[in-house]
Design a protein around this motif. Sequence first.
Motif, mmCIF file in Angstrom:
data_model
loop_
_atom_site.group_PDB
_atom_site.id
_atom_site.type_symbol
_atom_site.label_atom_id
_atom_site.label_comp_id
_atom_site.label_asym_id
_atom_site.label_seq_id
_atom_site.Cartn_x
_atom_site.Cartn_y
_atom_site.Cartn_z
ATOM 1 N N THR A 170 51.197 52.373 41.257
ATOM 2 C CA THR A 170 52.385 51.543 41.471
ATOM 3 C C THR A 170 52.701 51.387 42.951
ATOM 4 N N SER A 171 52.634 52.475 43.702
ATOM 5 C CA SER A 171 52.942 52.400 45.134
ATOM 6 C C SER A 171 51.870 51.633 45.895
ATOM 7 N N ILE A 172 50.609 51.768 45.478
ATOM 8 C CA ILE A 172 49.534 50.988 46.097
ATOM 9 C C ILE A 172 49.771 49.503 45.861
ATOM 10 N N TYR A 173 50.146 49.161 44.631
ATOM 11 C CA TYR A 173 50.361 47.751 44.290
ATOM 12 C C TYR A 173 51.442 47.132 45.173
ATOM 13 N N LYS A 174 52.469 47.895 45.506
ATOM 14 C CA LYS A 174 53.546 47.382 46.345
ATOM 15 C C LYS A 174 53.054 47.053 47.767
ATOM 16 N N GLU A 175 51.971 47.704 48.201
ATOM 17 C CA GLU A 175 51.420 47.449 49.529
ATOM 18 C C GLU A 175 50.497 46.238 49.558
ATOM 19 N N LEU A 176 50.077 45.769 48.383
ATOM 20 C CA LEU A 176 49.066 44.721 48.290
ATOM 21 C C LEU A 176 49.674 43.322 48.363
ATOM 22 N N ASN A 177 48.828 42.373 48.721
ATOM 23 C CA ASN A 177 49.190 40.963 48.667
ATOM 24 C C ASN A 177 49.179 40.543 47.197
ATOM 25 N N GLN A 178 50.330 40.351 46.609
ATOM 26 C CA GLN A 178 50.413 40.099 45.177
ATOM 27 C C GLN A 178 50.079 38.660 44.792
ATOM 28 N N GLN A 179 49.706 37.855 45.779
ATOM 29 C CA GLN A 179 49.128 36.545 45.482
ATOM 30 C C GLN A 179 47.630 36.680 45.200
ATOM 31 N N LEU A 180 47.057 37.828 45.586
ATOM 32 C CA LEU A 180 45.627 38.077 45.365
ATOM 33 C C LEU A 180 45.370 39.150 44.318
ATOM 34 N N PHE A 181 46.233 40.151 44.249
ATOM 35 C CA PHE A 181 46.000 41.306 43.382
ATOM 36 C C PHE A 181 46.929 41.267 42.171
ATOM 37 N N THR A 182 46.391 41.662 41.020
ATOM 38 C CA THR A 182 47.202 41.673 39.810
ATOM 39 C C THR A 182 46.696 42.732 38.839
ATOM 40 N N TYR A 183 47.585 43.261 38.042
ATOM 41 C CA TYR A 183 47.210 44.190 36.976
ATOM 42 C C TYR A 183 46.503 43.422 35.856
ATOM 43 N N ILE A 184 45.440 44.018 35.318
ATOM 44 C CA ILE A 184 44.831 43.460 34.106
ATOM 45 C C ILE A 184 44.987 44.430 32.930
ATOM 46 N N ASN A 185 45.264 45.658 33.241
ATOM 47 C CA ASN A 185 45.620 46.644 32.221
ATOM 48 C C ASN A 185 46.386 47.763 32.918
ATOM 49 N N GLN A 186 46.786 48.755 32.205
ATOM 50 C CA GLN A 186 47.661 49.802 32.755
ATOM 51 C C GLN A 186 47.013 50.585 33.892
ATOM 52 N N SER A 187 45.690 50.644 33.915
ATOM 53 C CA SER A 187 45.019 51.493 34.903
ATOM 54 C C SER A 187 44.175 50.721 35.915
ATOM 55 N N THR A 188 44.220 49.372 35.904
ATOM 56 C CA THR A 188 43.335 48.593 36.769
ATOM 57 C C THR A 188 44.044 47.411 37.409
ATOM 58 N N ILE A 189 43.829 47.277 38.717
ATOM 59 C CA ILE A 189 44.286 46.125 39.491
ATOM 60 C C ILE A 189 43.042 45.443 40.053
ATOM 61 N N VAL A 190 42.954 44.123 39.958
ATOM 62 C CA VAL A 190 41.791 43.415 40.493
ATOM 63 C C VAL A 190 42.211 42.445 41.585
ATOM 64 N N ASN A 191 41.273 42.201 42.509
ATOM 65 C CA ASN A 191 41.430 41.154 43.510
ATOM 66 C C ASN A 191 40.875 39.868 42.890
ATOM 67 N N MET A 192 41.727 38.884 42.670
ATOM 68 C CA MET A 192 41.319 37.688 41.944
ATOM 69 C C MET A 192 40.248 36.878 42.669
ATOM 70 N N LYS A 193 40.094 37.095 43.969
ATOM 71 C CA LYS A 193 39.028 36.402 44.702
ATOM 72 C C LYS A 193 37.644 36.793 44.198
ATOM 73 N N TYR A 194 37.535 37.983 43.609
ATOM 74 C CA TYR A 194 36.224 38.492 43.199
ATOM 75 C C TYR A 194 35.964 38.334 41.705
ATOM 76 N N ILE A 195 36.809 37.597 41.003
ATOM 77 C CA ILE A 195 36.565 37.341 39.590
ATOM 78 C C ILE A 195 35.495 36.263 39.446
ATOM 79 N N LYS A 196 34.459 36.563 38.697
ATOM 80 C CA LYS A 196 33.378 35.600 38.464
ATOM 81 C C LYS A 196 33.657 34.751 37.235
ATOM 82 N N GLU A 197 34.072 35.388 36.139
ATOM 83 C CA GLU A 197 34.369 34.629 34.926
ATOM 84 C C GLU A 197 35.309 35.420 34.014
#
Length: 233
Positions: A170-197
Amino acid sequence: MYKFAIIDNHQSDIDKMVEKIHQVYFSKHHMNYDCDTYLGCQTFPFDKYYDAIFLDIEMPEMDGFAFAKEINQKYNPKIIFMTNHDNLVMSVFDYKPFHFIQKNKFDESSTHVLELLCDNLLNKVIKVTNTNNEIDFVNQSQITYINIYEGIVTLHTFNNEIYTTWKSLTSIYKELNQQLFTYINQSTIVNMKYIKEIDPQFTHLILKDRTVFKISTRNKSTFKKTYIKFRLQ
């Protein structure tokens, strides 16, 4: 540690840029960095991450514009175009560069751009501990995903490096650019720039490094809206 690359087919121009980076970043700001140099684009490793690439526009075989187009399909480093010709300056903006350096005004131009880059990088880093238990700083653009397992948060990068931190997810997420990073489940945050499909039902996604993640039912609706907004930017 920051990672820079210089691509130019003139060794003298490479040497000047190397010295200027050392002068501004090491001598003045005491920043730790690696700087690789390439006499042209043909030997450049497109699967290696760099925070910034100093790129000559006019080169044989592959010019700076063609290189920028190709590297932006892999990831989005901060590109600083370099040129002797002022008439090319306006053309660089089609490739979404960070800035440009005029070689005919090298000292003034390069110092200005390096200071801007320094401010930008320092404002977009996460403080972490690496696998050798040393403090390090990771640029957010380099992070592909972050997850937590047995209470330990790990950050994974484009270069397949893994960093650990005792901070909460949670604290890491607050430091991130939330236009790029998002939760996909309770234990994982992804950088949407690196999503392939993503599968049509938005239940799973695949990153560009082929890592597969499940999108939780709880996060599905929010993630879908966030990802569509990201793609429309």
